[in-house]
Scaffold this motif. Structure first.
Motif, short mmCIF file in Angstrom:
data_model
loop_
_atom_site.label_atom_id
_atom_site.label_comp_id
_atom_site.label_asym_id
_atom_site.label_seq_id
_atom_site.Cartn_x
_atom_site.Cartn_y
_atom_site.Cartn_z
N ARG A 262 -2.94 -2.60 -14.99
CA ARG A 262 -2.24 -1.94 -15.13
C ARG A 262 -2.70 -0.72 -16.43
O ARG A 262 -2.66 0.61 -17.11
N ALA A 265 -5.06 1.48 -15.64
CA ALA A 265 -4.78 2.96 -15.05
C ALA A 265 -4.31 3.97 -16.33
O ALA A 265 -4.51 4.91 -16.56
N ASN A 432 -9.95 14.03 -8.33
CA ASN A 432 -9.75 13.24 -7.11
C ASN A 432 -10.92 14.08 -6.18
O ASN A 432 -10.74 15.00 -5.64
N GLU B 12 1.08 -9.67 -11.37
CA GLU B 12 1.17 -8.36 -10.77
C GLU B 12 0.98 -7.82 -9.88
O GLU B 12 1.00 -6.46 -9.35
N ALA B 13 -0.28 -8.16 -9.72
CA ALA B 13 -1.00 -7.87 -8.25
C ALA B 13 -0.64 -8.06 -6.42
O ALA B 13 -0.89 -7.45 -6.07
N ALA B 265 1.85 5.88 -18.05
CA ALA B 265 0.66 6.32 -16.84
C ALA B 265 1.03 4.76 -16.14
O ALA B 265 0.84 4.64 -14.83
N ALA B 266 0.67 3.66 -17.24
CA ALA B 266 1.04 2.71 -16.40
C ALA B 266 2.20 2.09 -15.07
O ALA B 266 1.75 1.56 -14.38
N SER B 269 1.73 4.34 -11.96
CA SER B 269 0.68 3.19 -11.37
C SER B 269 1.46 2.66 -10.73
O SER B 269 0.76 2.19 -9.66
N GLU B 273 1.36 2.39 -6.16
CA GLU B 273 0.95 1.63 -5.83
C GLU B 273 2.08 1.11 -4.76
O GLU B 273 1.88 0.56 -3.66
N ALA B 426 -4.84 9.65 0.04
CA ALA B 426 -5.18 10.72 -1.82
C ALA B 426 -3.74 11.37 -1.62
O ALA B 426 -2.99 11.14 -2.49
N LEU B 427 -3.73 11.85 -0.73
CA LEU B 427 -2.27 12.37 -0.57
C LEU B 427 -1.55 11.52 -1.28
O LEU B 427 0.05 11.45 -1.72
N ASP B 430 -1.07 9.85 -4.87
CA ASP B 430 -1.04 10.82 -6.39
C ASP B 430 0.36 11.88 -6.27
O ASP B 430 0.98 11.68 -6.79
N ASN B 432 1.33 14.01 -5.25
CA ASN B 432 1.09 15.80 -6.40
C ASN B 432 1.43 17.17 -6.10
O ASN B 432 1.46 17.52 -4.69
#
Lengths: 442, 442
Positions: A262, A265, A432, B12-13, B265-266, B269, B273, B426-427, B430, B432
């Motif tokens: 993390r 990121a 991206n 975590e992963a 942000a972390a 993410s 994920e 990517a879509l 993200d 977005n």
């Protein structure tokens, strides 16, 4: 004004970390640096960690974001400081080749790579030793002060390095600290709470730390095998073996260590935010393009992005190339992908995209008379765009296209501009690579 | 197999945090839960922090990502655990209205909101008190164990909560710990190193912590004004005032506290994920669409995304709606935006996009005979797409379109599929909102 003050107070939000230097900024820093430090300073960067805690197979210092491994960001942080003369990176033997590739690929010049030892202290000592004595018998200019840092802490400001270096020169040793985020507790041998420490009396010891070269060298020469094997704290060694009590200096939160997945990121988001702070709009001299540029300047300014408007990228305007990471080329001419090509060439001439991907967005402003939906040109335009973007991506430039229809109806036009601003901001912010070459619709 | 093991080891992963429950998973958890805990458990979530350290004007628990405030993620983490009966959120008076809005908007049902005190301990005590005694005189079912957590630690797995609850019931008190990341040092009054602690002997005290209700109540009733004013550690209070030494349990790294802007942000993410782990491809029964779906399944599988292929979203297949966050609708028919509309309706019926934005990607597979570039339909298709996406976004569904041309030339086709996979990934990754309604080109 008050916003600026608030930001500055909070440290991390002020946009400083990873504030990548322009040429002017570099010059200023050079002057400031010469003013601040009158003795030779070198850096040792231990980078031998295995990265187990990230949960990734790659050691975290070699994990990549925005096309560049973390350690290159850290090296750059020191390399851009004019008063730092050399950087010794200590890596595990098996990473030697990889490390040399990174140095070549990103044109790092102040770096010396040496092999690590079996523990953190052994690795650091190898790095320290390499500063006065090379394996081939040659000797570097021995630094007066050595700064020890971590490969996985990419954001350190020059100001703070200066504080550490000066304090180290004056006091013998200096180290960054942060307030404790959690209460620290001691456990009994069977896993129960024994006692908790009063949080305000303790601090977390962070990096960077600075030492008089001779002092840290002496500490390492005097310390025991036990220290080499299990110790982690350099400040402790100079206290114990040289009687020097380090000056503690509270650092900003951005000194944190990239430890988990993390955190990568988080680091990426910090770099992206820095790269998105400003953009350059090129109008090509067209009046309609200039009008749109004015609107972008206003609207993107509200979102916190500083927008500079210029008519072309020649003569004096070329300096925008070395201060901006984002270019918006407004075109009223359907054939003007050539402007994108030209921009790519100029960027390549100044090696602009070496350290960070540059974003180039071609905005095609269709006149109210156009009806591109049935025009033969659209398909060809898309294909040309895609080809161009594919080539550019290999050179670390991300090219996108956006079509915007110049409606005569004020409300429709306003809505299109708003949409354009949203798309521009998103493309610049996200960088991206999967979406390059697309022709979007505002 | 070996990959799975490595992932699990690193915590975590392994994709667990924020692993949002499907219906079956919920049922399983319910059974596990009933097996694990046979006593009433409640949660107190102090959420009165001012968020100064994030560098943001909004307190961090109310900061939003993916359209939802952080605190709602934390509440959801507890709400989905069947053996937790109620969650008391303690907020500053000025945030009361905001908090009630959040609860209504995201349909949180187990939550009681109470006003905070002037310090952390006062706020927690208010929350604890509210579990046995309401201001209006009514009494709730008093829990046997109360779990105290933080509004700004959104990722806690049920397993770990179970460990804490069981240990608290058996031992009186239990708390999560983490190994120290930095050495802890004590400073002299003038800012020099006094001594450093041996890192292995200490731990960081984290959240969640669990207590027998009567025990923590007693600790708060006995403690001094000084404790209320300056204390931060509940484990310390029960040790000091009740003589109970808490059981310490090492937790996963995901227990970390969202403190700075970068932590947001972390957290984002991590959620992204988790939402990107699987997708559902709907083929509409077409043979060509099914072939493409097969290729997607293979190629996206390599990237770690599990892809389920179904022919439609009726009958039994509807259950995919409640286990997937991403839908790829492959269409060979230019008019089939109706499929997107239908999917939106079905998703709305099951309230799927309440907690996370759902991604719907319409993939239009053009036959080798089509030449859509000159077809009249393209412009209309784009406009329809944009309208549809605009409406969907209001309902938290992100709609994108991708055109892919079915070339007869194997190499061209392969390249197009590769590009399609990149864009899809990517879509989905993200999410977005600025790019919804776009018709991209693979």
């Amino acid at each position: 004004m008050s916003r600026a003050r608030t930001k500055a107070r909070h440290g991390e939000a002020c946009g400083k970390p990873g504030d990548f230097p322009t040429r002017e900024a570099e010059l200023e820093k050079h002057i400031a640096g010469c003013r601040g430090v009158s003795f030779p300073v070198a850096v040792v960067l231990p980078a031998g960690g295995s990265g187990e805690r990230t949960g990734l197979s790659t050691p975290k210092q070699f994990c990549t974001f925005l096309n560049r491994p973390l350690i290159s960001y850290t090296i750059q942080t020191f390399e851009r400081v004019p008063w730092i003369q050399s950087i010794v990176v200590v890596v595990a033997k098996e990473s030697f080749g990889l490390m040399m590739d990174i140095i070549n690929r990103f044109h790092h010049t102040k770096v010396l790579v040496v092999p690590g030892g079996s523990t953190r202290h052994r690795s650091i000592f190898n790095g320290v030793r390499a500063l006065s004595q090379r394996e081939d018998g040659t000797v570097l200019v021995k630094p007066k002060v050595v700064i020890i840092h971590d490969a996985v802490r990419p954001f350190v400001e020059e100001d703070f390095l200066l504080k550490i270096a000066v304090a180290a020169e004056e006091q013998g040793a200096a180290g960054a600290t942060r307030p404790l985020v959690s209460t620290v507790i001691a456990s009994t041998s069977d896993g129960y709470l024994d006692h908790s420490l009063e949080r305000t009396k303790y601090k977390a010891s962070e990096m960077p730390q600075g030492f008089l070269y001779d002092l840290i060298y002496e500490a390492y020469q005097s310390c025991s095998e036990l220290d080499f094997e299990f110790g982690t704290e350099c400040l402790h060694l100079v206290l114990r073996y040289c009687g020097t009590s380090a000056k503690l200096i509270e650092g900003p939160p951005t000194l944190w260590k990239v430890t988990y997945k993390r955190d990568l990121a988080a680091a990426e988001s910090i770099v992206k935010e820095t790269l998105s702070q400003s953009a350059c709009v090129v109008t090509g001299g067209s009046v309609r393009a200039a009008e749109l540029a004015g609107e972008l300047q206003k609207n993107m300014g509200v979102l916190g992005m500083e927008v500079e408007v210029i008519s072309d990228l020649v003569a004096d305007n070329v300096k925008s190339l070395s201060s901006k990471w984002n270019f918006i080329l407004v075109s009223v001419n359907i054939h003007s992908l050539s402007e994108v090509e030209k921009t790519l060439t100029v960027l390549e001439d100044v090696d602009r995209a070496l350290l960070h991907p540059v974003v180039i967005i071609w905005v095609h402003l269709e006149s109210p008379e156009d009806d591109s939906s049935v025009s033969e040109g659209t398909s060809g335009k898309r294909a040309a765009m895609m080809d161009l973007a594919l080539g550019a991506k290999l050179r670390n430039a991300l090219v996108y296209g956006i079509q915007i229809h110049h409606s005569k109806e004020a409300q429709l036009w306003e809505r299109s501009v708003e949409k354009l601003v949203q798309i521009l901001s998103a493309l610049i912010r996200d960088r991206n690579p999967a979406l390059t070459g697309q022709l979007l619709q505002a």
